[in-house]
Design an enzyme around this catalytic site. Structure first.
Site, PDB file in Angstrom:
ATOM      1  N   ASP A   1       0.410  -1.035  -0.137  1.00 36.38           N
ATOM      2  CA  ASP A   1       0.046  -0.183   0.119  1.00 36.38           C
ATOM      3  C   ASP A   1       0.802   1.555   0.505  1.00 36.38           C
ATOM      4  O   ASP A   1       2.270   1.501   0.437  1.00 36.38           O
ATOM      5  CB  ASP A   1      -0.780  -0.016   0.805  1.00 36.38           C
ATOM      6  CG  ASP A   1      -1.430   0.748   0.967  1.00 36.38           C
ATOM      7  OD1 ASP A   1      -2.989   1.007   1.324  1.00 36.38           O
ATOM      8  OD2 ASP A   1      -2.074   2.606   1.335  1.00 36.38           O
ATOM      9  N   ILE A   2       0.463   2.026  -0.747  1.00 33.28           N
ATOM     10  CA  ILE A   2       1.156   3.237  -1.184  1.00 33.28           C
ATOM     11  C   ILE A   2       1.237   4.235   0.258  1.00 33.28           C
ATOM     12  O   ILE A   2       1.978   5.532   0.744  1.00 33.28           O
ATOM     13  CB  ILE A   2       0.393   4.227  -1.764  1.00 33.28           C
ATOM     14  CG1 ILE A   2       1.898   5.407  -2.781  1.00 33.28           C
ATOM     15  CG2 ILE A   2      -0.315   4.969  -1.752  1.00 33.28           C
ATOM     16  CD1 ILE A   2       1.523   6.201  -4.002  1.00 33.28           C
TER      17      ILE A   2
ATOM     18  N   ASN B   1     -12.771  -3.470   2.680  1.00 29.64           N
ATOM     19  CA  ASN B   1     -13.733  -2.014   2.666  1.00 29.64           C
ATOM     20  C   ASN B   1     -14.378  -2.309   0.910  1.00 29.64           C
ATOM     21  O   ASN B   1     -13.999  -2.351  -0.165  1.00 29.64           O
ATOM     22  CB  ASN B   1     -12.871  -0.551   2.469  1.00 29.64           C
ATOM     23  CG  ASN B   1     -12.346  -0.509   3.490  1.00 29.64           C
ATOM     24  OD1 ASN B   1     -12.893  -0.961   4.417  1.00 29.64           O
ATOM     25  ND2 ASN B   1     -10.898   0.207   3.636  1.00 29.64           N
TER      26      ASN B   1
ATOM     27  N   GLN C   1     -15.456   2.316   0.315  1.00 33.42           N
ATOM     28  CA  GLN C   1     -14.272   1.380  -0.405  1.00 33.42           C
ATOM     29  C   GLN C   1     -13.570   2.796  -0.955  1.00 33.42           C
ATOM     30  O   GLN C   1     -14.746   3.343  -1.794  1.00 33.42           O
ATOM     31  CB  GLN C   1     -14.747   0.763  -1.018  1.00 33.42           C
ATOM     32  CG  GLN C   1     -14.043   0.386  -2.301  1.00 33.42           C
ATOM     33  CD  GLN C   1     -14.384  -1.136  -2.901  1.00 33.42           C
ATOM     34  OE1 GLN C   1     -15.486  -1.144  -3.039  1.00 33.42           O
ATOM     35  NE2 GLN C   1     -13.618  -1.226  -4.199  1.00 33.42           N
TER      36      GLN C   1
ATOM     37  N   HIS D   1      -9.660  -5.224  -3.471  1.00 31.86           N
ATOM     38  CA  HIS D   1      -8.939  -6.057  -2.773  1.00 31.86           C
ATOM     39  C   HIS D   1      -9.210  -5.557  -1.950  1.00 31.86           C
ATOM     40  O   HIS D   1      -9.632  -5.349  -0.684  1.00 31.86           O
ATOM     41  CB  HIS D   1      -7.708  -4.096  -3.097  1.00 31.86           C
ATOM     42  CG  HIS D   1      -8.627  -2.808  -2.245  1.00 31.86           C
ATOM     43  ND1 HIS D   1      -9.471  -2.632  -2.728  1.00 31.86           N
ATOM     44  CD2 HIS D   1      -8.130  -2.390  -1.415  1.00 31.86           C
ATOM     45  CE1 HIS D   1      -9.832  -1.504  -2.566  1.00 31.86           C
ATOM     46  NE2 HIS D   1      -9.860  -1.379  -0.907  1.00 31.86           N
TER      47      HIS D   1
ATOM     48  N   HIS E   1      -7.532  -5.496   2.088  1.00 33.63           N
ATOM     49  CA  HIS E   1      -5.927  -4.702   2.947  1.00 33.63           C
ATOM     50  C   HIS E   1      -5.082  -6.478   3.704  1.00 33.63           C
ATOM     51  O   HIS E   1      -6.265  -7.303   4.490  1.00 33.63           O
ATOM     52  CB  HIS E   1      -6.315  -4.143   3.728  1.00 33.63           C
ATOM     53  CG  HIS E   1      -6.907  -2.462   2.992  1.00 33.63           C
ATOM     54  ND1 HIS E   1      -5.808  -1.828   2.678  1.00 33.63           N
ATOM     55  CD2 HIS E   1      -8.025  -2.190   2.361  1.00 33.63           C
ATOM     56  CE1 HIS E   1      -6.770  -0.587   2.530  1.00 33.63           C
ATOM     57  NE2 HIS E   1      -7.691  -1.605   1.682  1.00 33.63           N
TER      58      HIS E   1
END
Ligand code: 5GP
Ligand code: ZN
Length: 116
Positions: free
Chosen positions: A30-31, A86, A93, A99, A101
């Protein structure tokens, strides 16, 4: 879904820090990590969310979870982790490509995260 952010990441058109890939799923950091270990596992084929997924998506949904434990351990979370998906407006979301997490680290992640 040519303009979908995570489809572009899967195709390599937007750079990402890859964790893993196979024929069905792609995993990347994750960024904006919420914990020391925080990566995302996505289906390579575009699925908008769990709300729109169907029976036909069962194999890739299973694969997303089946690889999570090994990848979490490899990334530094061998003693457990949290999986958050989410979903939709109510699930807050933000990226409309399904996706999971995977959140963890050496220490417990604490109470349910308010926003991830
Ligand atoms: P959501 O709120 O949709 O469940 O989570 C979207 C996640 O995607 C966020 O945690 C956010 O930090 C991450 N994200 C958004 N854009 C990018 C990006 O361009 N690259 C990566 N690696 N992560 C992203
Ligand atoms: Zn997509």
């Amino acid at each position: 879904m040519s303009d979908c952010l995570f489809c572009k990441i899967v195709r390599g058109e937007i750079p990402s820090r890859k964790v893993y890939e196979d024929e069905q799923v792609y995993a990347f950091h994750d960024i904006n990590p919420a914990r020391p270990v925080h990566f995302l596992i996505v289906p390579k084929q575009h699925i908008t969310s769990l709300a729109t997924a169907g029976e036909a998506d069962a194999p890739v949904l299973g694969r997303m979870l089946a690889v999570a434990g090994r990848l979490a351990a490899e990334q530094g979370s061998p003693d457990g982790f949290r999986v958050i998906i989410n979903t939709g407006r109510v699930g807050q979301q933000e990226v409309e490509h399904l996706h999971a997490h995977i959140v963890g680290g050496p220490d417990p992640v604490g109470p349910m995260l308010k926003r991830i």
